[in-house]
Design a protein around this motif. Structure first.
Motif, PDB file in Angstrom:
ATOM      1  N   THR A 212       0.845  -1.187   0.000  1.00 13.63           N
ATOM      2  CA  THR A 212       0.000   0.000   0.000  1.00 13.63           C
ATOM      3  C   THR A 212       0.885   1.243   0.000  1.00 13.63           C
ATOM      4  O   THR A 212       2.102   1.156   0.213  1.00 13.63           O
ATOM      5  CB  THR A 212      -0.906   0.019   1.234  1.00 13.63           C
ATOM      6  OG1 THR A 212      -0.079   0.153   2.411  1.00 13.63           O
ATOM      7  CG2 THR A 212      -1.729  -1.264   1.347  1.00 13.63           C
ATOM      8  N   ALA A 214       0.934   3.514   2.285  1.00 17.50           N
ATOM      9  CA  ALA A 214       1.470   3.666   3.637  1.00 17.50           C
ATOM     10  C   ALA A 214       2.670   2.760   3.856  1.00 17.50           C
ATOM     11  O   ALA A 214       3.671   3.159   4.460  1.00 17.50           O
ATOM     12  CB  ALA A 214       0.380   3.369   4.667  1.00 17.50           C
ATOM     13  N   ALA A 258      -6.070  13.604  -0.064  1.00 18.63           N
ATOM     14  CA  ALA A 258      -6.879  12.506   0.466  1.00 18.63           C
ATOM     15  C   ALA A 258      -6.041  11.237   0.610  1.00 18.63           C
ATOM     16  O   ALA A 258      -6.149  10.511   1.608  1.00 18.63           O
ATOM     17  CB  ALA A 258      -8.073  12.240  -0.449  1.00 18.63           C
ATOM     18  N   GLU A 259      -5.196  10.963  -0.390  1.00 16.37           N
ATOM     19  CA  GLU A 259      -4.326   9.783  -0.318  1.00 16.37           C
ATOM     20  C   GLU A 259      -3.323   9.927   0.817  1.00 16.37           C
ATOM     21  O   GLU A 259      -3.028   8.953   1.531  1.00 16.37           O
ATOM     22  CB  GLU A 259      -3.588   9.606  -1.646  1.00 16.37           C
ATOM     23  CG  GLU A 259      -4.494   9.149  -2.789  1.00 16.37           C
ATOM     24  CD  GLU A 259      -3.782   9.172  -4.133  1.00 16.37           C
ATOM     25  OE1 GLU A 259      -4.098   8.326  -4.985  1.00 16.37           O
ATOM     26  OE2 GLU A 259      -2.899  10.049  -4.329  1.00 16.37           O
ATOM     27  N   HIS A 260      -2.807  11.139   0.990  1.00 17.49           N
ATOM     28  CA  HIS A 260      -1.881  11.415   2.084  1.00 17.49           C
ATOM     29  C   HIS A 260      -2.533  11.119   3.428  1.00 17.49           C
ATOM     30  O   HIS A 260      -1.982  10.412   4.283  1.00 17.49           O
ATOM     31  CB  HIS A 260      -1.427  12.871   2.018  1.00 17.49           C
ATOM     32  CG  HIS A 260      -0.666  13.337   3.232  1.00 17.49           C
ATOM     33  ND1 HIS A 260      -1.311  13.810   4.362  1.00 17.49           N
ATOM     34  CD2 HIS A 260       0.661  13.405   3.500  1.00 17.49           C
ATOM     35  CE1 HIS A 260      -0.417  14.136   5.269  1.00 17.49           C
ATOM     36  NE2 HIS A 260       0.787  13.909   4.769  1.00 17.49           N
ATOM     37  N   ASP A 261      -3.727  11.676   3.619  1.00 16.05           N
ATOM     38  CA  ASP A 261      -4.410  11.538   4.907  1.00 16.05           C
ATOM     39  C   ASP A 261      -4.770  10.077   5.189  1.00 16.05           C
ATOM     40  O   ASP A 261      -4.653   9.602   6.330  1.00 16.05           O
ATOM     41  CB  ASP A 261      -5.674  12.399   4.928  1.00 16.05           C
ATOM     42  CG  ASP A 261      -5.351  13.890   4.827  1.00 16.05           C
ATOM     43  OD1 ASP A 261      -4.168  14.252   5.007  1.00 16.05           O
ATOM     44  OD2 ASP A 261      -6.271  14.674   4.544  1.00 16.05           O
ATOM     45  N   GLU A 262      -5.198   9.360   4.162  1.00 15.45           N
ATOM     46  CA  GLU A 262      -5.552   7.951   4.350  1.00 15.45           C
ATOM     47  C   GLU A 262      -4.334   7.128   4.733  1.00 15.45           C
ATOM     48  O   GLU A 262      -4.394   6.264   5.623  1.00 15.45           O
ATOM     49  CB  GLU A 262      -6.172   7.398   3.065  1.00 15.45           C
ATOM     50  CG  GLU A 262      -6.597   5.932   3.196  1.00 15.45           C
ATOM     51  CD  GLU A 262      -7.167   5.381   1.893  1.00 15.45           C
ATOM     52  OE1 GLU A 262      -7.498   4.179   1.867  1.00 15.45           O
ATOM     53  OE2 GLU A 262      -7.270   6.140   0.911  1.00 15.45           O
ATOM     54  N   ALA A 263      -3.204   7.394   4.073  1.00 13.46           N
ATOM     55  CA  ALA A 263      -1.980   6.646   4.362  1.00 13.46           C
ATOM     56  C   ALA A 263      -1.460   6.940   5.762  1.00 13.46           C
ATOM     57  O   ALA A 263      -1.001   6.038   6.474  1.00 13.46           O
ATOM     58  CB  ALA A 263      -0.910   6.965   3.322  1.00 13.46           C
ATOM     59  N   GLY A 265      -3.166   7.657   8.315  1.00 14.04           N
ATOM     60  CA  GLY A 265      -4.049   7.036   9.305  1.00 14.04           C
ATOM     61  C   GLY A 265      -4.112   5.524   9.237  1.00 14.04           C
ATOM     62  O   GLY A 265      -4.746   4.897  10.090  1.00 14.04           O
ATOM     63  N   GLN A 266      -3.496   4.923   8.221  1.00 12.69           N
ATOM     64  CA  GLN A 266      -3.584   3.471   8.063  1.00 12.69           C
ATOM     65  C   GLN A 266      -2.726   2.754   9.104  1.00 12.69           C
ATOM     66  O   GLN A 266      -1.520   2.946   9.171  1.00 12.69           O
ATOM     67  CB  GLN A 266      -3.130   3.044   6.663  1.00 12.69           C
ATOM     68  CG  GLN A 266      -3.208   1.539   6.446  1.00 12.69           C
ATOM     69  CD  GLN A 266      -2.634   1.121   5.096  1.00 12.69           C
ATOM     70  OE1 GLN A 266      -2.544   1.922   4.177  1.00 12.69           O
ATOM     71  NE2 GLN A 266      -2.237  -0.132   4.966  1.00 12.69           N
TER      72      GLN A 266
END
Length: 778
Positions: A212, A214, A258-263, A265-266
């Motif tokens: 992924t 992250a 959005a991809e930054h924030d999701e990664a 928080g993963q």
């Protein structure tokens, strides 16, 4: 242009592009005469010291990475790896873009634009060194490749200049993609791991293609400082570094907000070591020894891939079965107390250090986690494992160690603050107190037709005990040796229907001049057929049978199955298993009954390939069996097979047919005197398997323990997987046997020496035995 960058360019003069030569020429013209002279003197001195000592360059142009020895199952599951460096060479085209973007963002965002050196960064680094500190790097990926392949890590001007010169040479010899490929396969990433493909398996147990964003960012953050940013050792610092990588990727437009924030928080599950697809440490060690004997040190660096004959699902089933049933035995025999104890200081940091130090002496064993107790009561235990996550154990999780939680428990049994305990977590996340077992076990399964291994577990825990019980443990076989004596008796004219008297027997030769009086576990039954005697493992009948055919004849006969005659006494105790066998030897011997009478040679390695997949060696296809390979008469194998099926249908192994619901199982239990060893050996179809349990320092396993309670459950759990989806195997009688009065016998009753043996049917007491047989039949 700065003075230092000019020096750098001059050093790279033979290897730089024409544009750099033009820059240097203009710079020299702009300098004063004194400055130019000083520059030339410095450059000359450096040329004398740096250029002649540059290493051979073919190490990158002809890259041959050290790739470890890898061992696989027949169906491609990784089960072992040996080598100083964990590495998988992965071509640049197979490296996912997300990982390349993450790496370049944090390490060298202008990699595809510069010529190999960031001059301003190099000048700052040199200036820092000359003024007393080498704290600025500014190394491009090309420079890191130069350092990794050619140079030491010492921080000196000379080394830095050599790095720059080599960077230009690399850029002139290789494409950007080739340089990046070298870097991503060679760079050290902690945990003995080199290259990102191996790091993905080590930290996340997955191939590169499945990373992924992250996970890719976490790996990309490691190269700057593998010790500091290793996620298995320093998860907090690794997380901070990962977020910096993600921030750089966002800044460079490689990912969206959005991809930054999701990664960010993963949550990531980090592994601490290389993950394998199958549990087979003892198998891997056997293969390692074989490869080392053939290739010596090159076995660990040339990328050999060894494919064994094992089946992944069956191997894991065998491993799980051994672990589960050893622990079940351990639970039956009670909690022995904590493994250790440490006084916990009041200071939190000192307490953490004390816990780390003692747990280093109590490593985990798969799902048996060591932890130090920090709070304890009769209703709750809290403990700290090496991972730092507090375990809380309540309710049923305390039951096994309930006595040890009582205030009046003996000191060596009591669980108190500072005690080192073991805990195990179930599928629902609930923790229970367990313990490391002292008993050990072994299991091996072969293809009865060609001898290929299907599964092997050499012991409970390889990290605790590297001794391979399957191949090297010589143990008494107990009653599991009886079928071979019965087989010998068939050649002397006996049949499964032969009646013998199950009555007390007193013979000379006991201890202290006393009589030897063998006993049965279930008492005496009077006249009984040999079929029923084997099914119920009647010791006295076995002794009478051996007495009838002679111990010497039986001892010689055992060699047909691969047993070592020297390991078995030429006396009547032999039939009760007073000799010595290994589990592997026993599996090969039972294969003779399973395959119709042929000896097989166990074989483990199917194929060896090099790092490029070229086949170096492959086991030849087994040739058609020849009669000279025959160990016993096919009639003998058929009749003993029918008797072994009776053992599992109605005798000491009946638990197997009940739990597996099959009628084609055959085998024999074995329990030695005082239950020191527990065995089960058996087969179905072309799968022959043997399980054993016992202590390395022989002692009783318990007065209520038998082969049926110790070893048979291991065999059953494995066979459930091995036979899944396979139809029952019925055996056709070979020529030369007849079914008479409810049982099989040879068409003629002549032994190897041509002498017709006495059978009950010829006895004057035939009418009495017929009446007894009728009672048993009714």
């Amino acid at each position: 242009m700065s003075f230092f960058s000019t020096v750098v360019k001059f050093l790279a003069l033979p290897f730089a592009l024409a544009s750099y030569r033009n820059d240097l020429r203009r710079t020299l013209l702009a300098l004063s005469a004194d400055g130019a002279l000083m520059l030339l003197v410095l450059v000359g001195a450096m040329l004398v010291t740096v250029l002649p000592n540059l290493p051979a360059f073919d190490v990158v142009t002809d890259y041959r990475p050290k790739i470890p020895l890898r061992i696989y199952t027949a169906d491609g599951a990784l089960l072992g790896e040996f080598g100083e460096e964990h590495r998988d060479f992965t071509p640049i085209k197979e490296i996912p873009p997300v990982l390349k973007d993450a790496l370049l963002a944090i390490e060298d965002s202008r990699f595809y634009e510069h010529g190999g050196v960031d001059y301003r960064g190099v000048a700052r680094a040199l200036a820092a060194d000359l003024t007393g500190g080498f704290r600025q790097g500014a190394s491009t990926i090309t420079m890191q490749v130069a350092r990794t392949f050619f140079l030491s890590q010492e921080k000196t001007v000379k080394r830095k200049l050599a790095e720059v010169v080599l960077a230009y040479r690399i850029e002139s010899a290789l494409s950007k993609d080739q340089i990046l490929e070298l870097y991503m396969n060679q760079i050290y990433l902690g945990q003995r791991t080199h290259g990102f493909a191996s790091a993905a398996r080590t930290y996340f147990n997955k191939p590169l293609a499945e990373l992924t964003l992250a996970e890719a960012a976490m790996l990309a953050g490691i190269p700057q400082n593998p010790a500091k940013h290793n996620p298995a050792v320093n998860p907090v610092r690794a997380k901070a570094r990962q977020e910096l990588v993600l921030k750089r990727m966002l800044h460079l437009g490689k990912i969206t907000q959005a991809e930054h924030d999701e990664a960010v928080g993963q949550p990531l599950k980090i592994g601490r070591s290389l993950q394998f697809d199958a549990h087979a440490d003892h198998v891997a060690e056997l293969v390692r020894q074989e490869l080392y004997a053939q290739y010596k040190g090159e076995a660990y660096t040339q990328g050999f891939n060894v494919y064994t004959t094992l089946d992944k699902a069956e191997q894991n089933a065998a491993y799980d079965s051994v672990r589960r049933n050893v622990l079940a035995y351990d639970q039956r025999h009670g909690y022995r107390g904590p493994e250790g104890f440490v006084e916990l200081p009041d200071n939190a940091d000192e307490q953490e250090d004390a816990i780390d130090q003692i747990l280093a002496r109590h490593p985990g064993s798969d799902n048996l986690i060591a932890a130090v107790v920090t709070e304890v009561s009769a209703k709750r235990v809290r403990a700290e494992p090496a991972s730092g996550d507090t375990l809380e154990i309540t309710g049923d999780g305390l039951r096994f160690a309930a006595r040890a939680l009582q205030p009046n428990a003996k000191l060596d049994l009591r669980i108190r603050v500072g005690s080192v305990i073991r805990a195990s977590q179930d599928a629902k996340g609930r923790w229970s107190i367990v313990q490391m077992p002292e008993v050990d076990a072994a299991f091996v399964a072969l293809n009865a037709e060609d001898g290929s291994y299907r599964a092997m577990v050499g012991g409970f825990d390889f990290s605790r005990n590297q001794f391979n019980h399957v191949t090297s443990a010589w143990r008494q076989p107990g009653s599991s040796i009886k079928p071979f004596v019965y087989s010998a008796a068939l050649e002397k004219g006996f049949s499964p229907a032969t009646l013998m008297n199950d009555a007390p027997l007193s013979l000379p030769g006991g201890e202290g001049g006393q009589a030897w009086e063998p006993r049965n576990d279930d008492g005496f039954d009077g006249p009984i057929s040999l079929r029923q005697a084997l099914a119920r493992s009647k010791n006295v009948i076995a002794v009478r049978l051996l007495q009838a055919i002679s111990p010497q004849y039986a001892r010689d006969y055992l060699q047909r199955f691969g047993f070592d005659a020297a390991k078995h006494p030429a006396n009547l105790t032999m039939v009760l298993g007073s000799g010595s066998v290994t589990p592997l030897q026993m599996a090969g011997a039972y294969a003779v009954f399973a395959n119709g009478g042929f000896r097989v040679t166990p074989r483990l390695i199917q194929k060896i390939t090099d790092a490029r997949g070229n086949v170096l060696w492959e086991a030849p296809a087994p040739p058609p069996r020849q009669e000279e390979q025959r160990a016993i008469d096919p009639r003998n194998a058929f009749i003993i097979d029918s008797m072994l099926r009776e053992v599992v249908r109605s005798g000491t192994g009946a638990q197997a047919s009940q739990r597996l619901g099959r009628n084609d199982l055959a085998g024999k239990t074995g329990t030695t005197s005082d239950a020191v060893d527990g065995w089960f050996a058996g087969y179905a179809g072309n799968v022959v398997a043997v399980s054993w349990m016992g202590y390395d320092q022989p002692k009783s396993l318990g007065g209520r323990e038998f082969g049926a309670t110790l070893a048979l459950p291991i065999w059953i759990d494995y066979m459930r997987q091995a036979l899944s989806g396979k139809p029952a195997n019925e055996r056709k009688p070979p020529p030369g046997v007849s079914y008479v009065d409810g049982d099989w016998l040879y068409d003629e009753f002549k032994g190897d020496d041509g002498v017709k043996a006495l059978d009950v049917e010829e006895s004057p007491l035939k009418s009495i035995f017929d009446a007894i047989r009728k009672v048993f039949t009714d």
